[in-house]
Design a protein around this motif. Structure first.
Motif, PDB file in Angstrom:
ATOM      1  N   PRO A  81       0.843  -1.194   0.000  1.00 26.19           N
ATOM      2  CA  PRO A  81       0.000   0.000   0.000  1.00 26.19           C
ATOM      3  C   PRO A  81       0.881   1.248   0.000  1.00 26.19           C
ATOM      4  O   PRO A  81       1.887   1.284   0.696  1.00 26.19           O
ATOM      5  CB  PRO A  81      -0.791  -0.109   1.300  1.00 26.19           C
ATOM      6  CG  PRO A  81      -0.740  -1.573   1.652  1.00 26.19           C
ATOM      7  CD  PRO A  81       0.609  -2.024   1.182  1.00 26.19           C
ATOM      8  N   PRO A  83       0.713   5.879  -0.999  1.00 29.08           N
ATOM      9  CA  PRO A  83      -0.060   7.011  -1.527  1.00 29.08           C
ATOM     10  C   PRO A  83       0.135   7.173  -3.035  1.00 29.08           C
ATOM     11  O   PRO A  83      -0.655   7.814  -3.704  1.00 29.08           O
ATOM     12  CB  PRO A  83       0.519   8.231  -0.802  1.00 29.08           C
ATOM     13  CG  PRO A  83       1.363   7.709   0.284  1.00 29.08           C
ATOM     14  CD  PRO A  83       1.748   6.314  -0.063  1.00 29.08           C
ATOM     15  N   GLY A 111       7.480   6.367   3.992  1.00 30.65           N
ATOM     16  CA  GLY A 111       7.496   5.224   3.085  1.00 30.65           C
ATOM     17  C   GLY A 111       8.717   4.337   3.289  1.00 30.65           C
ATOM     18  O   GLY A 111       9.538   4.562   4.171  1.00 30.65           O
ATOM     19  N   VAL A 129      -0.271  -0.343  -4.412  1.00 34.11           N
ATOM     20  CA  VAL A 129      -1.663   0.082  -4.565  1.00 34.11           C
ATOM     21  C   VAL A 129      -2.005   1.218  -3.606  1.00 34.11           C
ATOM     22  O   VAL A 129      -1.390   1.376  -2.555  1.00 34.11           O
ATOM     23  CB  VAL A 129      -2.634  -1.091  -4.308  1.00 34.11           C
ATOM     24  CG1 VAL A 129      -2.471  -2.192  -5.345  1.00 34.11           C
ATOM     25  CG2 VAL A 129      -2.492  -1.640  -2.903  1.00 34.11           C
ATOM     26  N   LEU A 131      -5.519   3.233  -1.798  1.00 27.83           N
ATOM     27  CA  LEU A 131      -6.967   3.106  -1.554  1.00 27.83           C
ATOM     28  C   LEU A 131      -7.722   4.304  -2.100  1.00 27.83           C
ATOM     29  O   LEU A 131      -8.907   4.242  -2.337  1.00 27.83           O
ATOM     30  CB  LEU A 131      -7.252   2.967  -0.061  1.00 27.83           C
ATOM     31  CG  LEU A 131      -6.868   1.658   0.611  1.00 27.83           C
ATOM     32  CD1 LEU A 131      -7.531   1.587   1.972  1.00 27.83           C
ATOM     33  CD2 LEU A 131      -7.214   0.449  -0.228  1.00 27.83           C
ATOM     34  N   GLY A 132      -7.031   5.423  -2.254  1.00 29.68           N
ATOM     35  CA  GLY A 132      -7.739   6.609  -2.722  1.00 29.68           C
ATOM     36  C   GLY A 132      -6.884   7.846  -2.573  1.00 29.68           C
ATOM     37  O   GLY A 132      -5.800   7.797  -1.970  1.00 29.68           O
ATOM     38  N   LEU A 136      -2.930   8.550   4.389  1.00 33.74           N
ATOM     39  CA  LEU A 136      -3.052   7.873   5.686  1.00 33.74           C
ATOM     40  C   LEU A 136      -1.728   7.940   6.438  1.00 33.74           C
ATOM     41  O   LEU A 136      -0.717   8.394   5.898  1.00 33.74           O
ATOM     42  CB  LEU A 136      -3.430   6.404   5.440  1.00 33.74           C
ATOM     43  CG  LEU A 136      -4.727   6.167   4.636  1.00 33.74           C
ATOM     44  CD1 LEU A 136      -4.883   4.692   4.292  1.00 33.74           C
ATOM     45  CD2 LEU A 136      -5.937   6.666   5.408  1.00 33.74           C
ATOM     46  N   GLY A 138      -0.130   5.242   7.431  1.00 30.65           N
ATOM     47  CA  GLY A 138       0.673   4.083   7.047  1.00 30.65           C
ATOM     48  C   GLY A 138      -0.182   3.076   6.300  1.00 30.65           C
ATOM     49  O   GLY A 138      -1.355   3.320   6.007  1.00 30.65           O
ATOM     50  N   GLY A 139       0.401   1.933   6.010  1.00 26.63           N
ATOM     51  CA  GLY A 139      -0.285   0.955   5.178  1.00 26.63           C
ATOM     52  C   GLY A 139      -1.219   0.003   5.889  1.00 26.63           C
ATOM     53  O   GLY A 139      -1.979  -0.727   5.247  1.00 26.63           O
ATOM     54  N   ALA A 142      -4.960   0.174   5.159  1.00 25.62           N
ATOM     55  CA  ALA A 142      -5.185  -0.245   3.769  1.00 25.62           C
ATOM     56  C   ALA A 142      -5.170  -1.767   3.661  1.00 25.62           C
ATOM     57  O   ALA A 142      -5.983  -2.361   2.945  1.00 25.62           O
ATOM     58  CB  ALA A 142      -4.116   0.358   2.874  1.00 25.62           C
TER      59      ALA A 142
END
Ligand SMILES: N#Cc1c(-c2ccc3ccn(Cc4ccc(CN5CCOCC5)cc4)c3c2)n[nH]c1N
Length: 237
Positions: A81, A83, A111, A129, A131-132, A136, A138-139, A142
């Protein structure tokens, strides 16, 4: 399906022991293990981050612990996950649900050092990937979302497999409104057609409602909806 999750916050994944995912794990449909990235640190402070080369805000996750962690749990399909990842879709969930071994890398800070992704991609499929279009911490959140989307597609997890066939993002339209008892509630009645017992009329009403909802809320989905799927009556909707 075997799933390995690597994170510095293992406790985030308590929810994956609940409800249908918990049942899938208990029944053996899903073999999920959550790993603490700090397991693969070697310093007394169990350091997982450092300052970014080239300057800039925040910290970056060090490559060494990640490299050892992925060596230990891999190979499999690595899902990261991010951004800056590809938007995650129902089609991605369906593709991932057919695989045997998924590995989720939960980044934090600014990251994960890019070389971790590049090194992993040399020996396993890697999917970054998002989510939108929002940021957030962190991952982990997600991964919980992605795990729900995938697990509900695994054979045997959802009692009523029919509910998968009519789903919005699978069928290309948003679903129609749903209702249950009582027939009247706070002076609001269930649409008569749904109580008519006329399955043809009910199917037509639901399709019309799906088209209206999709046109109003998701013009992008409407634009992608194949014209051949719209009959003459639909075009008047
Ligand atoms: N999936 C998913 C996510 C995530 C996500 C996923 C994984 C990690 C690991 C760390 N973070 C935090 C973080 C915050 C800020 C920044 C800086 N950049 C942000 C974008 O503009 C440029 C600058 C980087 C990383 C994550 C966030 N956010 N949104 C989604 N849909």
């Amino acid at each position: 399906m075997r799933v390995d999750v690597i994170t510095i916050f293992p406790d985030y994944f308590g929810p994956l022991s609940l409800s249908l995912i918990g049942k899938a794990r208990g029944s053996g449909l899903l073999d999920l293990e959550v790993h603490d990235l700090r397991t693969w640190t070697s310093d007394v402070h169990r350091t997982v981050d450092d300052t970014p080369y080239g300057g800039g805000p925040g910290m970056v996750m060090r490559p060494e612990p990640w490299g050892q962690a992925l060596d230990a749990v891999g190979p499999g399909t690595l899902i990261v996950p991010s951004p800056v990842g590809k938007p995650f879709t129902q089609a991605d969930a369906q593709a991932l649900a057919s695989l045997d071994h998924l590995i989720f890398a939960c980044g934090r800070y600014e990251g994960i050092d890019q070389r971790v992704i590049d090194d992993a991609a040399a020996r396993m499929p890697v999917l970054e990937v998002s989510l939108g279009d929002y940021v957030l911490f962190g991952g982990e959140v997600a991964v919980i979302v992605i795990m729900e989307a995938i697990t509900r597609l695994l054979p045997g997890v959802l009692g009523n497999a029919d509910s998968l066939t009519e789903e919005s993002h699978a069928a290309g339209l948003l679903e129609a409104p749903v209702y249950t008892k009582p027939a009247s509630w706070r002076d609001r009645d269930v649409p008569d057609v749904l109580r008519s017992g006329d399955h043809g009329r009910i199917a037509r009403w639901r399709r019309d409602q799906s088209l209206l909802r999709t046109a109003a809320r998701r013009p992008d989905m409407m634009a992608a909806y194949p014209p051949s799927s719209l009959d003459k009556a639909d075009r008047k909707t």
